[in-house]
Write a protein that holds these residues in place. Structure first.
Motif, PDB file in Angstrom:
ATOM      1  N   GLY A   1      14.628 -20.978  26.153  1.00 18.12           N
ATOM      2  CA  GLY A   1      13.000 -21.499  25.953  1.00 18.12           C
ATOM      3  C   GLY A   1      12.157 -20.242  27.145  1.00 18.12           C
ATOM      4  O   GLY A   1      10.791 -20.751  27.170  1.00 18.12           O
ATOM      5  N   LYS A   2      12.740 -19.834  28.020  1.00 17.07           N
ATOM      6  CA  LYS A   2      11.692 -19.390  28.917  1.00 17.07           C
ATOM      7  C   LYS A   2      12.078 -17.346  27.867  1.00 17.07           C
ATOM      8  O   LYS A   2      12.651 -16.731  27.424  1.00 17.07           O
ATOM      9  N   THR A   3      10.577 -16.588  28.638  1.00 14.64           N
ATOM     10  CA  THR A   3      11.333 -15.371  28.544  1.00 14.64           C
ATOM     11  C   THR A   3      11.055 -14.220  29.955  1.00 14.64           C
ATOM     12  O   THR A   3      10.212 -14.535  30.793  1.00 14.64           O
ATOM     13  N   THR A   4      11.623 -14.181  29.798  1.00 23.65           N
ATOM     14  CA  THR A   4      12.224 -13.014  30.684  1.00 23.65           C
ATOM     15  C   THR A   4      12.604 -10.934  30.867  1.00 23.65           C
ATOM     16  O   THR A   4      11.902 -11.100  29.336  1.00 23.65           O
ATOM     17  N   VAL A   5      11.388 -10.677  31.397  1.00 18.64           N
ATOM     18  CA  VAL A   5      10.553  -9.151  31.114  1.00 18.64           C
ATOM     19  C   VAL A   5      11.670  -8.111  32.070  1.00 18.64           C
ATOM     20  O   VAL A   5      11.784  -8.118  33.060  1.00 18.64           O
ATOM     21  N   LEU A   6      12.111  -7.368  31.151  1.00 18.75           N
ATOM     22  CA  LEU A   6      12.923  -6.558  32.511  1.00 18.75           C
ATOM     23  C   LEU A   6      12.475  -5.435  33.004  1.00 18.75           C
ATOM     24  O   LEU A   6      11.903  -4.976  31.082  1.00 18.75           O
ATOM     25  N   ILE A   7      11.686  -4.414  33.575  1.00 19.13           N
ATOM     26  CA  ILE A   7      11.432  -3.924  33.699  1.00 19.13           C
ATOM     27  C   ILE A   7      11.589  -3.104  34.941  1.00 19.13           C
ATOM     28  O   ILE A   7      12.078  -3.321  35.795  1.00 19.13           O
ATOM     29  N   GLY A   8      10.916  -1.922  35.244  1.00 19.70           N
ATOM     30  CA  GLY A   8      11.205  -0.213  36.152  1.00 19.70           C
ATOM     31  C   GLY A   8      11.043   1.183  35.474  1.00 19.70           C
ATOM     32  O   GLY A   8      11.242   1.013  34.010  1.00 19.70           O
ATOM     33  N   PRO A   9      11.348   1.916  36.049  1.00 17.22           N
ATOM     34  CA  PRO A   9      11.451   3.441  35.737  1.00 17.22           C
ATOM     35  C   PRO A   9      12.606   3.722  34.931  1.00 17.22           C
ATOM     36  O   PRO A   9      13.454   2.673  34.538  1.00 17.22           O
ATOM     37  N   SER A  10      12.723   4.688  34.426  1.00 11.51           N
ATOM     38  CA  SER A  10      13.584   5.082  33.142  1.00 11.51           C
ATOM     39  C   SER A  10      14.269   5.107  32.995  1.00 11.51           C
ATOM     40  O   SER A  10      15.006   6.269  34.667  1.00 11.51           O
TER      41      SER A  10
ATOM     42  N   ARG B   1      10.544 -19.051   1.257  1.00  9.72           N
ATOM     43  CA  ARG B   1      10.246 -19.703   1.872  1.00  9.72           C
ATOM     44  C   ARG B   1      10.015 -19.269   3.146  1.00  9.72           C
ATOM     45  O   ARG B   1       8.440 -19.395   3.664  1.00  9.72           O
ATOM     46  N   ARG B   2      11.406 -19.148   3.306  1.00  7.50           N
ATOM     47  CA  ARG B   2      11.117 -18.316   5.214  1.00  7.50           C
ATOM     48  C   ARG B   2      10.191 -17.476   5.221  1.00  7.50           C
ATOM     49  O   ARG B   2       9.660 -17.209   6.256  1.00  7.50           O
ATOM     50  N   LEU B   3      10.747 -16.348   4.075  1.00  7.58           N
ATOM     51  CA  LEU B   3       9.663 -14.898   4.319  1.00  7.58           C
ATOM     52  C   LEU B   3       8.293 -15.788   4.314  1.00  7.58           C
ATOM     53  O   LEU B   3       7.270 -15.033   4.789  1.00  7.58           O
ATOM     54  N   SER B   4       7.559 -16.472   4.039  1.00  8.65           N
ATOM     55  CA  SER B   4       6.433 -16.820   3.610  1.00  8.65           C
ATOM     56  C   SER B   4       5.459 -17.234   5.733  1.00  8.65           C
ATOM     57  O   SER B   4       4.808 -16.733   5.881  1.00  8.65           O
ATOM     58  N   GLU B   5       6.839 -18.010   6.202  1.00  9.01           N
ATOM     59  CA  GLU B   5       6.222 -18.562   7.429  1.00  9.01           C
ATOM     60  C   GLU B   5       6.056 -17.137   8.290  1.00  9.01           C
ATOM     61  O   GLU B   5       5.617 -17.687   9.122  1.00  9.01           O
ATOM     62  N   LEU B   6       7.401 -16.685   8.149  1.00  9.76           N
ATOM     63  CA  LEU B   6       7.432 -15.572   9.503  1.00  9.76           C
ATOM     64  C   LEU B   6       5.858 -14.823   8.853  1.00  9.76           C
ATOM     65  O   LEU B   6       5.474 -14.284   9.583  1.00  9.76           O
ATOM     66  N   CYS B   7       5.577 -14.432   7.240  1.00  8.10           N
ATOM     67  CA  CYS B   7       4.014 -13.822   7.225  1.00  8.10           C
ATOM     68  C   CYS B   7       3.029 -14.713   8.168  1.00  8.10           C
ATOM     69  O   CYS B   7       2.301 -14.019   8.624  1.00  8.10           O
ATOM     70  N   ALA B   8       2.985 -15.882   8.246  1.00  7.30           N
ATOM     71  CA  ALA B   8       1.996 -16.884   9.059  1.00  7.30           C
ATOM     72  C   ALA B   8       1.860 -16.343  10.160  1.00  7.30           C
ATOM     73  O   ALA B   8       1.332 -16.045  10.632  1.00  7.30           O
ATOM     74  N   LEU B   9       2.822 -16.633  10.442  1.00  4.54           N
ATOM     75  CA  LEU B   9       3.678 -16.255  12.232  1.00  4.54           C
ATOM     76  C   LEU B   9       3.187 -15.008  12.593  1.00  4.54           C
ATOM     77  O   LEU B   9       2.513 -15.520  13.736  1.00  4.54           O
ATOM     78  N   THR B  10       3.945 -14.222  12.333  1.00  5.14           N
ATOM     79  CA  THR B  10       3.035 -12.947  12.779  1.00  5.14           C
ATOM     80  C   THR B  10       2.020 -12.273  12.224  1.00  5.14           C
ATOM     81  O   THR B  10       1.681 -10.844  12.876  1.00  5.14           O
ATOM     82  N   ARG B  11       0.847 -13.094  11.430  1.00  5.99           N
ATOM     83  CA  ARG B  11       0.069 -11.974  10.632  1.00  5.99           C
ATOM     84  C   ARG B  11       0.081 -10.905   9.904  1.00  5.99           C
ATOM     85  O   ARG B  11      -0.197 -10.243  10.213  1.00  5.99           O
ATOM     86  N   PHE B  12       0.782 -11.050   9.197  1.00  4.50           N
ATOM     87  CA  PHE B  12       1.599 -10.092   8.254  1.00  4.50           C
ATOM     88  C   PHE B  12       1.371 -10.363   7.251  1.00  4.50           C
ATOM     89  O   PHE B  12       1.644 -11.561   6.863  1.00  4.50           O
TER      90      PHE B  12
ATOM     91  N   LEU C   1       2.464 -12.340  20.291  1.00  2.95           N
ATOM     92  CA  LEU C   1       3.924 -12.406  20.695  1.00  2.95           C
ATOM     93  C   LEU C   1       4.223 -13.537  21.522  1.00  2.95           C
ATOM     94  O   LEU C   1       4.920 -14.085  21.868  1.00  2.95           O
ATOM     95  N   LYS C   2       3.261 -13.331  22.362  1.00  4.13           N
ATOM     96  CA  LYS C   2       3.053 -14.741  23.646  1.00  4.13           C
ATOM     97  C   LYS C   2       2.521 -16.073  22.178  1.00  4.13           C
ATOM     98  O   LYS C   2       3.659 -17.259  23.067  1.00  4.13           O
ATOM     99  N   GLU C   3       1.786 -15.802  21.893  1.00  3.27           N
ATOM    100  CA  GLU C   3       2.258 -16.995  20.976  1.00  3.27           C
ATOM    101  C   GLU C   3       3.841 -17.572  19.891  1.00  3.27           C
ATOM    102  O   GLU C   3       3.366 -18.815  20.047  1.00  3.27           O
ATOM    103  N   ILE C   4       3.768 -16.395  19.774  1.00  7.74           N
ATOM    104  CA  ILE C   4       4.817 -16.702  18.775  1.00  7.74           C
ATOM    105  C   ILE C   4       6.326 -17.469  19.620  1.00  7.74           C
ATOM    106  O   ILE C   4       6.783 -18.635  19.536  1.00  7.74           O
ATOM    107  N   PHE C   5       6.084 -17.101  20.934  1.00  8.59           N
ATOM    108  CA  PHE C   5       6.661 -17.840  21.456  1.00  8.59           C
ATOM    109  C   PHE C   5       7.154 -18.910  22.090  1.00  8.59           C
ATOM    110  O   PHE C   5       7.915 -19.530  22.019  1.00  8.59           O
ATOM    111  N   VAL C   6       5.849 -18.469  22.524  1.00  8.68           N
ATOM    112  CA  VAL C   6       5.330 -20.427  23.075  1.00  8.68           C
ATOM    113  C   VAL C   6       5.114 -21.460  22.156  1.00  8.68           C
ATOM    114  O   VAL C   6       6.242 -22.530  22.068  1.00  8.68           O
ATOM    115  N   ARG C   7       4.918 -20.860  20.378  1.00  8.59           N
ATOM    116  CA  ARG C   7       5.585 -21.992  19.459  1.00  8.59           C
ATOM    117  C   ARG C   7       6.438 -22.154  19.133  1.00  8.59           C
ATOM    118  O   ARG C   7       7.070 -23.896  18.542  1.00  8.59           O
TER     119      ARG C   7
END
Length: 247
Positions: free
Chosen positions: A30-39, A115-126, A180-186
């Motif tokens: 349920g958490k967002t972990t972000v990996l960061i660092g140089p190439s 049905r799932r495709l329609s849900e995802l379009c709404a979720l991602t605003r596509f 993305l942040k809203e989707i992760f939380v929702r």
């Protein structure tokens, strides 16, 4: 809260060059972990090891409490969504066909997919009226939304995102970061995201994992990295990204 993914002393070498030195890391549910660092610091290698696109040289990886073994890889990949830079869409398939690719392969009922495709379009605003377009007919931001829908199609327990916004212009990138942040939380989504951008990491992450030369050098919040740097490298990395407002 128990970890969904647990890496213990996992490493990977290519010939004489270490891509990932022995690394232990827990990805919390349920958490967002972000990996960061140089190439070249091992961020993308770590993602590919989790989804088993490459095999570790040492160590163990557990998913949902069970060791990941070769006989479980197909089932594992059905439980993980994977988004790569610039989307990785198949150019000969429409947006709709790209999103539904795995669901059709698994024989999901047509009504369930619709049905799932329609849900995802709404979720991602596509816009649903763009589903018949091919990737070349979509903007960069639209392609990334299609890629995200494809990754979310099977309601994955884990979402892996490898520099998903790196090729986008700043305005589009900012809009997608917010979505993305809203989707992760929702969705209460467990997510592991790779980025080079410290501001993006600070905005999206519940926990930041800073890597260098195949190692984790520090993990925590942006305040932890700023106020209690574990090494000179941590300070140098933060100071190098002067555009980030750390106040």
């Amino acid at each position: 809260m128990s970890a969904l993914v647990q890496l213990v002393e996992v490493s990977k070498r290519y010939r004489d060059a270490p891509a990932l030195r022995p690394t232990t890391l827990a990805i919390e549910r349920g958490k967002t972990t972000v990996l960061i660092g140089p190439s070249g610091c091992g961020k993308s290698t770590l993602l590919r090891l989790i989804i088993r696109l490459i095999e570790p040289d040492t160590g163990t990886i557990e998913f949902d409490g069970a060791p990941v073994t070769p006989d479980k890889i197909d089932m594992l990949r059905r439980r993980i969504g994977y988004v790569i830079q610039e989307g990785g869409l198949f150019p000969h398939l429409t947006a709709r066909a790209n999103v539904l690719l795995m669901a059709r392969h698994l024989g999901k009922p047509d009504e369930e997919m619709r049905r799932r495709l329609s849900e995802l379009c709404a979720l991602t605003r596509f816009p649903e009226n763009l589903l018949a377009r091919y990737p070349v007919e979509l903007s960069g931001g639209q392609r990334q939304r299609v890629s995200l829908m494809r990754a979310l199609m099977l309601s994955p327990e884990l979402l892996l995102l490898d520099e998903p916004l790196g090729a986008l212009d700043p305005l589009v990138r900012a809009s997608l970061q917010k979505d993305l942040k809203e989707i992760f939380v929702r969705l209460r989504q467990t997510a592991l995201l790779v980025t080079h951008d410290l501001a993006e990491a600070a905005y999206l992450a519940d926990e930041i994992v800073l890597m260098n030369e195949g190692r984790i050098v520090q993990r925590g919040s942006i305040a932890d990295l700023r106020d209690n740097p574990a090494s000179d490298f941590v300070t140098e990395f933060i100071n190098a990204q002067r555009s980030l407002a750390l106040a």
